[in-house]
Design a protein around this motif. Structure first.
Motif, PDB file in Angstrom:
ATOM      1  N   ASP A  37       0.840  -1.192   0.000  1.00 35.79           N
ATOM      2  CA  ASP A  37       0.000   0.000   0.000  1.00 35.79           C
ATOM      3  C   ASP A  37       0.880   1.249   0.000  1.00 35.79           C
ATOM      4  O   ASP A  37       1.973   1.256   0.578  1.00 35.79           O
ATOM      5  N   THR A  79      -9.984   1.563  -6.070  1.00 35.51           N
ATOM      6  CA  THR A  79      -9.854   0.515  -5.045  1.00 35.51           C
ATOM      7  C   THR A  79      -8.410   0.081  -4.896  1.00 35.51           C
ATOM      8  O   THR A  79      -7.915  -0.097  -3.764  1.00 35.51           O
ATOM      9  N   LYS A  83      -5.927   1.592  -1.735  1.00 33.52           N
ATOM     10  CA  LYS A  83      -6.231   0.557  -0.752  1.00 33.52           C
ATOM     11  C   LYS A  83      -5.416   0.795   0.518  1.00 33.52           C
ATOM     12  O   LYS A  83      -4.267   1.266   0.444  1.00 33.52           O
ATOM     13  N   PRO A  84      -5.946   0.495   1.669  1.00 29.42           N
ATOM     14  CA  PRO A  84      -7.303  -0.019   1.898  1.00 29.42           C
ATOM     15  C   PRO A  84      -8.360   1.074   2.101  1.00 29.42           C
ATOM     16  O   PRO A  84      -9.511   0.781   2.357  1.00 29.42           O
ATOM     17  N   THR A 119      -9.696  -7.139  -4.099  1.00 28.97           N
ATOM     18  CA  THR A 119      -9.174  -6.157  -3.147  1.00 28.97           C
ATOM     19  C   THR A 119     -10.282  -5.457  -2.380  1.00 28.97           C
ATOM     20  O   THR A 119     -10.186  -5.278  -1.159  1.00 28.97           O
ATOM     21  N   ASN A 123     -10.763  -5.422   1.668  1.00 34.37           N
ATOM     22  CA  ASN A 123     -10.748  -4.175   2.432  1.00 34.37           C
ATOM     23  C   ASN A 123     -12.044  -3.984   3.213  1.00 34.37           C
ATOM     24  O   ASN A 123     -12.025  -3.554   4.375  1.00 34.37           O
TER      25      ASN A 123
END
Length: 408
Positions: A37, A79, A83-84, A119, A123
């Protein structure tokens, strides 16, 4: 690939995008998903973030070893980029609405259509597990795809298998949403993020004098060459779409300025048809599926409402491929099946009115659905401090400004 046939435009696009052997999503599409991330607190500003994305794109292309030929396209979504935190915002909205209306008497049931790498699912469930443990105990998460092939691939993804092991409430349903035939009587949330843009559309034009709609057909000869022809509308789905749309009071932009069209019709060699208009007939199929089989759903959608470099026409798509590391836009949708992405903007205000007619005819517009920009949604439900650079810019708000949210 098809030869010596005539196909409605939506059938041609379905074949190009979803054919199990050569369709774009079966062979070419790769979702950009950074392994780690982004730590926005350590990123200076938006330009540095752009450079980081460009570097990771190059790494992916080098790994695929396709820089010197027609490449598998790598496309990104909010997304994946955010993320998240983007998924957390969706989760916060869903949980807030669930607790207002259903908790603790009913389970939280979420259906996600077109889950990509999984994903968003991960999340959302991580957020609920961490911040709403009592809700998590009553959560069920089910993935549906828009084609059987994609549903099979979804269950094979390592990321999805990992998420399934991590969250026992996940179920991957190997069925296309367009072939759904099971009644779901429960209250549920139905989520589709960046999915509508790849729904196949039909193409219509109107007689310049009578304004009679004409349906577009792609004729393919024995050599595989394409010709676009028009006939009076006979397809039941196109007829139904136009009928419902008429009830909303919508008038196509190509039929505006009637007086000027009449003047033009008197000129020599005046065109006998208006310009092209693309209509989301597969989206109508989704709405009818929701009405029939998910009668107690709440819809959460996000997608583009405008796109640059679209081909000519009202609500026309962008058609593009990637060659030698460069994105190449095209001027027509009649291109070699499987090698080109075809994606559309969504007229969310028209979708709201169509949805009202199909799924919520008994409710007032205020209660039925909200359309808002993605920025407005994130300003309310997002944790904006987590995506703010140390210069104060916020890429999650700055990117995807051509996206809107649809919340029913």
């Amino acid at each position: 690939m098809p030869r010596e046939v005539k196909m409605l435009v939506r059938e041609f696009m379905d074949d190009s995008l979803y054919h199990p052997n050569y369709g774009y999503f079966s062979k070419q599409a790769v979702i950009f998903s950074p392994e780690a991330d982004f730590n926005f607190e350590k990123i200076k500003d938006n330009m540095e973030f752009l450079n980081l994305i460009a570097e990771k794109y190059k790494e992916i292309e080098d790994d695929m070893d396709v820089r010197d030929e027609v490449a598998r396209q790598v496309w990104h979504t909010p997304t994946e980029l955010f993320k998240p935190w983007y998924g957390y915002a969706i989760a916060k909205y869903i949980v807030t609405e669930y607790k207002l209306n259903n908790y603790p008497h009913k389970d939280l049931i979420i259906y996600e259509m077109g889950a990509g790498n999984g994903t968003l699912m991960l999340n959302i469930l991580d957020y609920i597990q961490q911040f709403e443990p009592s809700v998590y105990e009553r959560t069920h998460y089910r993935i549906i795809e828009i084609s059987k092939k994609l549903a099979q691939r979804q269950g094979e993804r390592q990321e999805v298998r990992d998420a399934t092991r991590r969250h026992g409430c996940v179920e991957v349903i190997h069925k296309s949403i367009f072939e759904w035939n099971t009644l779901i009587p429960d209250d549920c949330f139905f989520v589709g993020m960046e999915v509508l843009d790849n729904f196949s559309h039909d193409l219509i034009r109107y007689d310049s004098v009578t304004e009679e709609p004409l349906q577009g057909i792609v004729a393919i000869d024995e050599e595989g060459d394409y010709t676009e022809i028009y006939t009076p509308v006979s397809d039941p789905l196109i007829q139904k779409y136009l009928s419902i749309r008429k009830q909303t009071g919508y008038r196509p932009p190509v039929l505006a300025r009637r007086f000027l069209r009449r003047l033009r019709n008197r000129l020599p060699f005046a065109p006998n048809m208006t310009g092209p208009e693309f209509i989301p007939t597969k989206l109508l199929v989704l709405l009818e599926t929701l009405k029939t089989f998910f009668p107690h759903h709440r819809l959460v959608l996000s997608d583009f409402f405008t796109l640059p470099e679209a081909i000519p026409g009202t609500d026309a798509p962008v058609v593009q491929t990637r060659y030698q590391g460069v994105m190449v836009p095209c001027s027509t949708y009649m291109v070699m099946p499987g090698m080109f992405d075809i994606f559309f903007p969504t007229n969310f205000e028209l979708l709201r009115d169509m949805y009202q007619q199909v799924c919520r005819p008994a409710l007032g517009m205020e209660k039925s659905v909200k359309v808002q920009t993605q920025r407005q949604f994130l300003e309310r439900y997002g944790d904006l401090e987590k995506t703010r650079t140390y210069c104060g810019e916020n890429p999650m708000l700055m990117y995807y400004e051509n996206n809107k949210m649809f919340l029913s």
